[in-house]
Design an enzyme around this catalytic site. Structure first.
Site, PDB file in Angstrom:
ATOM      1  N   HIS A  18       0.849  -1.292   0.118  1.00  0.00           N
ATOM      2  CA  HIS A  18      -0.100   0.139   0.211  1.00  0.00           C
ATOM      3  C   HIS A  18       0.827   1.123   0.182  1.00  0.00           C
ATOM      4  O   HIS A  18       0.626   2.287  -0.659  1.00  0.00           O
ATOM      5  CB  HIS A  18      -0.992   0.048   1.265  1.00  0.00           C
ATOM      6  CG  HIS A  18      -1.974  -1.160   1.305  1.00  0.00           C
ATOM      7  ND1 HIS A  18      -2.110  -1.831   2.458  1.00  0.00           N
ATOM      8  CD2 HIS A  18      -2.856  -1.447   0.523  1.00  0.00           C
ATOM      9  CE1 HIS A  18      -3.116  -2.685   2.320  1.00  0.00           C
ATOM     10  NE2 HIS A  18      -3.569  -2.620   1.001  1.00  0.00           N
ATOM     11  N   LYS A  42     -15.612  -7.130   6.046  1.00  0.00           N
ATOM     12  CA  LYS A  42     -14.638  -7.957   6.494  1.00  0.00           C
ATOM     13  C   LYS A  42     -14.446  -8.299   7.921  1.00  0.00           C
ATOM     14  O   LYS A  42     -14.833  -7.132   8.788  1.00  0.00           O
ATOM     15  CB  LYS A  42     -13.360  -7.245   5.982  1.00  0.00           C
ATOM     16  CG  LYS A  42     -13.155  -7.432   4.581  1.00  0.00           C
ATOM     17  CD  LYS A  42     -11.727  -7.057   3.902  1.00  0.00           C
ATOM     18  CE  LYS A  42     -11.837  -6.894   2.457  1.00  0.00           C
ATOM     19  NZ  LYS A  42     -10.743  -6.293   1.874  1.00  0.00           N
ATOM     20  N   ARG A  91      -2.162  -6.189  -8.323  1.00  0.00           N
ATOM     21  CA  ARG A  91      -1.245  -7.238  -8.091  1.00  0.00           C
ATOM     22  C   ARG A  91      -1.234  -8.356  -9.164  1.00  0.00           C
ATOM     23  O   ARG A  91      -0.194  -8.853  -9.818  1.00  0.00           O
ATOM     24  CB  ARG A  91      -1.344  -7.864  -6.877  1.00  0.00           C
ATOM     25  CG  ARG A  91      -0.962  -7.029  -5.664  1.00  0.00           C
ATOM     26  CD  ARG A  91      -1.492  -7.420  -4.313  1.00  0.00           C
ATOM     27  NE  ARG A  91      -3.024  -7.363  -4.302  1.00  0.00           N
ATOM     28  CZ  ARG A  91      -3.533  -7.489  -3.263  1.00  0.00           C
ATOM     29  NH1 ARG A  91      -3.267  -7.737  -1.826  1.00  0.00           N
ATOM     30  NH2 ARG A  91      -4.991  -7.240  -3.181  1.00  0.00           N
ATOM     31  N   SER A 129      -2.883  -7.794   3.032  1.00  0.00           N
ATOM     32  CA  SER A 129      -3.389  -7.680   4.576  1.00  0.00           C
ATOM     33  C   SER A 129      -3.598  -8.883   5.127  1.00  0.00           C
ATOM     34  O   SER A 129      -3.346  -9.145   6.171  1.00  0.00           O
ATOM     35  CB  SER A 129      -4.509  -6.473   4.510  1.00  0.00           C
ATOM     36  OG  SER A 129      -3.997  -5.478   4.175  1.00  0.00           O
TER      37      SER A 129
HETATM   38  P1  ADP Z   1      -9.783  -3.482  -0.061  1.00  0.00           P
HETATM   39  O1  ADP Z   1     -10.817  -3.319   1.105  1.00  0.00           O
HETATM   40  O2  ADP Z   1     -10.225  -2.708  -1.123  1.00  0.00           O
HETATM   41  O3  ADP Z   1      -9.380  -5.081  -0.674  1.00  0.00           O
HETATM   42  P2  ADP Z   1      -7.077  -3.178   0.802  1.00  0.00           P
HETATM   43  O4  ADP Z   1      -6.633  -2.680   1.721  1.00  0.00           O
HETATM   44  O5  ADP Z   1      -6.734  -4.796   0.630  1.00  0.00           O
HETATM   45  O6  ADP Z   1      -8.625  -2.856   0.456  1.00  0.00           O
HETATM   46  O7  ADP Z   1      -6.392  -2.646  -0.687  1.00  0.00           O
HETATM   47  C1  ADP Z   1      -6.475  -1.452  -1.062  1.00  0.00           C
HETATM   48  C2  ADP Z   1      -5.771  -1.005  -2.479  1.00  0.00           C
HETATM   49  O8  ADP Z   1      -4.276  -1.533  -2.088  1.00  0.00           O
HETATM   50  C3  ADP Z   1      -6.123  -2.018  -3.555  1.00  0.00           C
HETATM   51  O9  ADP Z   1      -6.289  -1.290  -4.915  1.00  0.00           O
HETATM   52  C4  ADP Z   1      -5.338  -3.138  -3.758  1.00  0.00           C
HETATM   53  O10 ADP Z   1      -5.033  -3.684  -5.112  1.00  0.00           O
HETATM   54  C5  ADP Z   1      -4.279  -2.318  -3.426  1.00  0.00           C
HETATM   55  N1  ADP Z   1      -3.008  -3.226  -2.736  1.00  0.00           N
HETATM   56  C6  ADP Z   1      -3.315  -4.146  -1.682  1.00  0.00           C
HETATM   57  N2  ADP Z   1      -2.004  -5.040  -1.502  1.00  0.00           N
HETATM   58  C7  ADP Z   1      -1.210  -4.401  -2.330  1.00  0.00           C
HETATM   59  C8  ADP Z   1       0.364  -4.722  -2.752  1.00  0.00           C
HETATM   60  N3  ADP Z   1       0.802  -5.429  -2.125  1.00  0.00           N
HETATM   61  N4  ADP Z   1       0.792  -3.912  -3.707  1.00  0.00           N
HETATM   62  C9  ADP Z   1       0.333  -3.105  -4.340  1.00  0.00           C
HETATM   63  N5  ADP Z   1      -1.057  -2.857  -4.138  1.00  0.00           N
HETATM   64  C10 ADP Z   1      -1.742  -3.293  -3.202  1.00  0.00           C
END
Ligand code: ADP
Length: 158
Positions: A18, A42, A91, A129
């Protein structure tokens, strides 16, 4: 006009993946609004308040990053703060299919809004996450998976 991008997510917790998207996004936009969604179904590990404080710790020295919370549709939130861009990370092909549908429907809801995708750095592709939460639940070390400015142990003691 100031170019504002919203980076929405649940960030439970915020990872180096992130962080990388936000830092790279700062090269494209004047301001990035990291928006922690409240309406997620979630099962959270960190409370909403903890996730907000973690983000404030991480970006305390970056005036172009704002940490906010939002409820409801991302498109409505973007309109409210006059953001014309949504920033998302990609990803895998699974991310793409998921994001494609959301991005296209968001465009139908607000034609003024553009979703901008950044391909994840190769070293961050496997970081989610969900995996970070699993490691934490099993008392493993996540220090290389979360931003250096985040003292996750402090939050785990709360
Ligand atoms: P959501 O609740 O939308 O799934 P996340 O917190 O998992 O939220 O992710 C938010 C954003 O960060 C999304 O666009 C996701 O693709 C991106 N993201 C999550 N993990 C990574 C990573 N390891 N590298 C790059 N982008 C990521």
């Amino acid at each position: 006009m100031e170019k504002i991008a919203v980076f929405p997510g649940s960030f439970d917790p915020f990872t180096v993946g992130h962080e990388s998207i936000v830092l790279r996004g700062l090269k494209l936009f004047d301001k990035i609004v990291v928006a922690v969604g409240q309406n997620t179904s979630k099962n959270n590990l960190f409370s909403f308040d903890q996730r907000m404080r973690m983000l404030q710790d991480i970006f305390q020295d970056e005036p172009r990053v704002e940490i906010v919370t939002f409820e409801g549709l991302t498109v409505d939130f973007c309109k409210k703060i006059n953001a014309k861009f949504i920033l998302r990370g990609l990803r895998t092909s699974a991310d793409f299919e998921f994001e494609r549908a959301i991005g296209q429907v968001n465009k139908m809801l607000n034609n003024e809004l553009e979703t901008v995708f950044l391909l994840t750095s190769t070293n961050h592709t496997p970081i989610t996450s969900t995996i970070v939460r699993e490691i934490i639940k099993n008392e493993g070390d996540v220090s290389q998976l979360v931003p250096t400015a985040l003292d996750i142990k402090k939050y785990l003691k709360e």
